[in-house]
Every structure is written in C-alpha cells, then in structure tokens.
Design a protein around this motif. Structure first.
Motif, short mmCIF file in Angstrom:
data_model
loop_
_atom_site.label_atom_id
_atom_site.label_comp_id
_atom_site.label_asym_id
_atom_site.label_seq_id
_atom_site.Cartn_x
_atom_site.Cartn_y
_atom_site.Cartn_z
N SER A 97 -0.28 -9.15 9.99
CA SER A 97 -1.07 -8.92 8.90
C SER A 97 -0.07 -7.55 8.16
CB SER A 97 -2.07 -8.11 9.57
OG SER A 97 -2.17 -7.20 10.28
N PRO A 98 -0.80 -7.50 7.17
CA PRO A 98 -0.20 -7.14 6.18
C PRO A 98 -0.43 -5.35 6.59
CG PRO A 98 -1.25 -8.83 4.99
CD PRO A 98 -1.24 -8.62 5.94
N SER B 176 10.28 -0.42 2.42
CA SER B 176 9.87 -1.08 1.02
C SER B 176 8.08 -0.83 1.75
CB SER B 176 9.85 -2.61 1.52
OG SER B 176 9.32 -3.53 -0.08
N LYS B 177 7.19 -0.38 1.00
CA LYS B 177 6.14 -1.02 0.85
C LYS B 177 5.61 -2.45 0.92
CE LYS B 177 4.78 2.79 -2.82
NZ LYS B 177 3.66 3.01 -3.77
N GLU B 178 5.86 -3.43 0.98
CA GLU B 178 5.34 -4.59 0.56
C GLU B 178 5.97 -5.03 2.30
OE1 GLU B 178 6.33 -9.17 -1.02
OE2 GLU B 178 7.00 -7.68 -2.64
N ILE C 8 9.83 -12.64 2.66
CA ILE C 8 9.29 -12.63 3.78
C ILE C 8 8.87 -14.24 4.39
CG2 ILE C 8 6.61 -11.83 3.95
CD1 ILE C 8 7.60 -9.00 2.24
N GLU C 9 8.58 -14.80 3.67
CA GLU C 9 8.05 -16.30 3.36
C GLU C 9 9.08 -17.03 4.66
OE1 GLU C 9 8.80 -15.23 0.16
OE2 GLU C 9 6.34 -15.07 0.03
N ASN D 92 1.14 -20.13 18.22
CA ASN D 92 0.02 -19.49 19.19
C ASN D 92 -0.79 -18.16 18.15
OD1 ASN D 92 -0.26 -21.34 20.47
ND2 ASN D 92 0.32 -20.87 22.24
N VAL D 93 0.20 -17.53 17.36
CA VAL D 93 -0.18 -16.01 16.21
C VAL D 93 -0.79 -16.69 15.71
CG1 VAL D 93 1.82 -17.19 14.63
CG2 VAL D 93 1.32 -14.53 15.43
N THR D 94 -1.54 -15.76 15.32
CA THR D 94 -1.99 -15.27 13.65
C THR D 94 -1.80 -14.54 12.78
OG1 THR D 94 -3.99 -15.55 15.45
CG2 THR D 94 -4.85 -14.84 12.84
N ILE D 95 -1.72 -15.95 11.26
CA ILE D 95 -1.31 -14.59 10.29
C ILE D 95 -2.26 -14.58 9.11
CG2 ILE D 95 0.47 -15.25 8.61
CD1 ILE D 95 2.25 -16.55 10.43
N GLN D 96 -2.66 -13.35 9.09
CA GLN D 96 -3.87 -13.31 8.15
C GLN D 96 -2.83 -12.64 6.93
OE1 GLN D 96 -4.99 -9.35 10.09
NE2 GLN D 96 -6.47 -10.97 10.98
N GLU D 97 -3.75 -13.33 5.34
CA GLU D 97 -2.39 -13.10 4.14
C GLU D 97 -3.44 -11.49 3.82
OE1 GLU D 97 0.12 -15.59 2.65
OE2 GLU D 97 -0.32 -16.06 5.17
#
Length: 146
Positions: A91-92, A105-107, A128-129, A141-146
């Motif tokens: 997650s971010p 980096s902040k990002e 990142i992409e 199986n990973v959960t990716i939150q945007e």
C-alpha cells in the motif's frame, strides 16, 4: 532484476541538513577550543568522517533486488530478505518518517510481510509501475492498494 531508490529534493535537503548539523556539532568546537591537541582533532575528525560516510552510504546505496525466491532490500548496512510467499499486502506509505524504511523519496509504498519485525518495510523504487508489475508476477496472491 535490480531497482534503485528514487531520490527526491526533500530527501537531499534532509540529508544535507543532517550533515550540516553533524559538522557543526563535531567540527566547530575544535576551532573554538584553544587547548585541542592534534590527537583530539584527528579522533574527532575521524568520528565525523565515519558518521557522514555511514549516513551517505545508507542513504544513497539503496537497492531492491528480485531474486528467484525472495526480494532483497538493501541500503548501506541495513538489509532485509523478504520471501515472496510471505508478502501479504502493498500500500502507499503515509508516514515516511516512522517505521522500518529503506527509501529516499516521499513517493513510496509499504510492503507488509509475515516475518517482518516491525510488520513492514517502506520503499521507494524509481520505477514504481515496473516494480509493482514484478511483484505481481512473483506474488500472485498479494493485495495491492492504490
């Protein structure tokens, strides 16, 4: 596959301020004290060089390396080996100044995994992409939150 950490202006400014503070605390007293011996000057200067070197090494050598069975996160002397099957969520990152982080980096985003001492690691890859795409391939199986 190797990913380098993104370095932003905020991070460069932060590191510069830290180095200036260390310089002020260690070197200015040497010039103000009239009774400083050459040995004391050498010791304090050596401590200064080691401190600044460790900070620069830790800050600007951050890499994220994908191996066959794990993600290796490295920044200076700090290292983490994260098995792909233990990665649960990405997650971010909301707070970059707290927790276990190898970023510049902040990002950034946070990788949560089962065997983490602090629960997660915060990272900031340049691409990142591509990094997320690589994680998806290796951890379906990973959960990716945007």
């Amino acid at each position: 596959m190797v990913f380098r950490s993104k370095i932003d202006t905020y991070f460069k400014t932060f590191i510069s301020i830290i180095i200036l503070l260390i310089s002020a605390v260690t070197l200015i007293p040497l010039f103000l004290d009239e009774e400083v011996t050459p040995l004391t000057m050498m010791i304090v200067f050596f401590i200064f060089i080691i401190s600044v070197g460790l900070i620069l090494w830790s800050a600007f050598s951050i890499k994220y390396i994908f191996y066959q069975d794990h993600l290796f996160v490295r920044g200076g002397p700090f290292r983490s080996r994260i098995p792909y099957e233990e990665i649960t969520r990405i997650s971010p990152a909301k707070e970059i100044l707290t927790g276990y982080r190898l970023l510049s980096s902040k990002e950034s985003f946070e990788i949560f995994y089962k065997s983490a001492t602090l629960g997660s690691v915060k990272i900031s890859p340049m691409e990142i992409e591509r990094f997320i795409s690589e994680i998806k391939q290796r951890c379906p199986n990973v959960t990716i939150q945007e």
